[in-house]
Design a protein around this motif. Structure first.
Motif, PDB file in Angstrom:
ATOM      1  N   ALA A  88      19.225 101.787 -14.970  1.00 47.00           N
ATOM      2  CA  ALA A  88      20.624 101.994 -14.595  1.00 47.00           C
ATOM      3  C   ALA A  88      20.753 101.993 -13.078  1.00 47.00           C
ATOM      4  O   ALA A  88      19.877 102.489 -12.363  1.00 47.00           O
ATOM      5  N   ARG A  89      21.862 101.441 -12.593  1.00 47.91           N
ATOM      6  CA  ARG A  89      22.126 101.414 -11.163  1.00 47.91           C
ATOM      7  C   ARG A  89      23.610 101.635 -10.885  1.00 47.91           C
ATOM      8  O   ARG A  89      24.474 101.332 -11.703  1.00 47.91           O
ATOM      9  N   ASP A  90      23.881 102.180  -9.715  1.00 44.83           N
ATOM     10  CA  ASP A  90      25.244 102.345  -9.222  1.00 44.83           C
ATOM     11  C   ASP A  90      25.618 101.049  -8.513  1.00 44.83           C
ATOM     12  O   ASP A  90      25.097 100.736  -7.445  1.00 44.83           O
ATOM     13  N   LEU A  91      26.546 100.291  -9.109  1.00 44.95           N
ATOM     14  CA  LEU A  91      26.907  98.994  -8.536  1.00 44.95           C
ATOM     15  C   LEU A  91      27.932  99.102  -7.418  1.00 44.95           C
ATOM     16  O   LEU A  91      28.134  98.143  -6.663  1.00 44.95           O
ATOM     17  N   GLY A  92      28.600 100.261  -7.324  1.00 46.84           N
ATOM     18  CA  GLY A  92      29.607 100.422  -6.288  1.00 46.84           C
ATOM     19  C   GLY A  92      31.008 100.466  -6.868  1.00 46.84           C
ATOM     20  O   GLY A  92      31.201 100.808  -8.038  1.00 46.84           O
ATOM     21  N   ASP A  93      31.994 100.109  -6.064  1.00 47.17           N
ATOM     22  CA  ASP A  93      33.398 100.262  -6.435  1.00 47.17           C
ATOM     23  C   ASP A  93      34.152  98.939  -6.336  1.00 47.17           C
ATOM     24  O   ASP A  93      33.938  98.150  -5.398  1.00 47.17           O
TER      25      ASP A  93
END
Length: 323
Positions: A88-93
């Protein structure tokens, strides 16, 4: 490195200078995406709340969730799974426009479509924002699948307000999806609808469209599990994929003080968590959004924290899909 148009990097990144070698915090697992690695689960913020009928700071929620990543671990003692096994990764906004709300909605649809084109196997975890984001989000979601899609909506409100008295807002996402032909009413199930939070003309409209509805009182009397199973059957009947949308105002005001439209006698936290755990296990469910939390009105981030638990508990269910 992939640069996805209309997607900005995470605005806030929590870093930990101390760690216990035997414990993993969400902040140590849900790291910012580097633009290269394959990702199974993608956290995507949609920071829009100017389209809310009620005064709302829900645009702050993606970062409020990120602030809490360092406070919770990846392990579920209830289901004995550790989420760090998921990539899992935080792709941003998704990029918003300062004044043009229709352009914001267009950015959401196109930005998410760009994400799905770049990462075709991604399972999106979308953090609003108010509930207006669900209409463009589902439109982008629909572009991934050749056939029909279904929706399970957990919410105090039907969100089928007319589009003439104010345009697309957090009260219109389901109406927008129906009138655009994106989703058919017979493939929509709504759970947690509340008295004195809706109107009879909209109830009549929803019934005429074939939407299946369960009230918060039904949940209290009949139990959440059989209702969720009925909802999944409705949304999954003849469809290629199911999209789940959770409006945190479905919770009783005692459990969700930080939502713009609080209700009395709503669902409990455990009812909501049990619902998303079941939904997470269903392989036909291929997208989730969580919306309508206002961190500005939220004492000690209580509702933001519950929203984070909703996401993590859904993923605990998702892990049960794996052999």
């Amino acid at each position: 490195m992939h640069k996805i148009d209309l997607l900005n990097p995470p605005e806030l990144v929590r870093r930990l200078n101390w760690r216990d070698r035997y414990e993993t915090k969400v902040a140590q697992w849900l790291l910012p995406w580097d633009g290269e690695e394959a990702v199974e689960i993608g956290f995507i913020g949609v920071p829009l709340s100017k389209t809310s009928i009620s005064v709302s700071g829900a645009s702050l929620t993606p970062n409020a969730l990120r602030e809490l990543f360092a406070n919770v671990t990846t392990y579920s003692i209830d289901y004995d799974v550790d989420l760090q096994e998921l990539k899992a990764r935080d792709l941003g906004d998704i990029q918003m426009h300062v004044t043009d709300l229709l352009r914001c909605h267009a950015n959401i649809e196109q930005g998410l479509a760009n994400v799905y084109e770049t990462l075709p196997d991604l399972f999106p975890i979308i953090a609003g924002g108010d509930h207006s984001i669900t209409c463009p989000s589902v439109k982008a979601f629909k572009r991934r699948y050749p056939g029909k899609i279904g929706i399970v909506q957990i919410d105090s409100h039907m969100d089928v307000r007319n589009l003439e008295d104010g345009g697309p807002s957090n009260g219109t996402p389901i109406r927008g999806l129906l009138e655009s032909g994106t989703v058919e009413g017979r493939h929509i199930a709504q759970i947690g609808l509340h008295s004195f939070a809706n109107s009879k003309p909209y109830r009549d409209y929803a019934r005429a469209q074939g939407i299946t509805q369960f009230t918060a009182r039904q949940v209290a009397r009949e139990g959440i599990e059989p209702i969720v199973r009925q909802a999944m059957a409705v949304a999954g009947d003849g469809t290629d994929a199911i999209y789940v949308t959770v409006d945190m105002d479905v919770l009783d005001q005692a459990y969700a003080p930080g939502v713009p439209a609080m209700v009395a006698a709503g669902m409990t936290s455990w009812q909501l968590l049990d619902a998303v755990y079941l939904l997470g296990q269903n392989p036909q469910v291929k997208g989730l959004d969580v919306v309508c939390v206002d961190p500005v009105q939220d004492p000690r981030r209580a509702t933001v924290r519950t929203a984070l638990y909703v996401i993590l508990t859904f993923l605990a269910g998702y892990m049960k899909r794996k052999p």
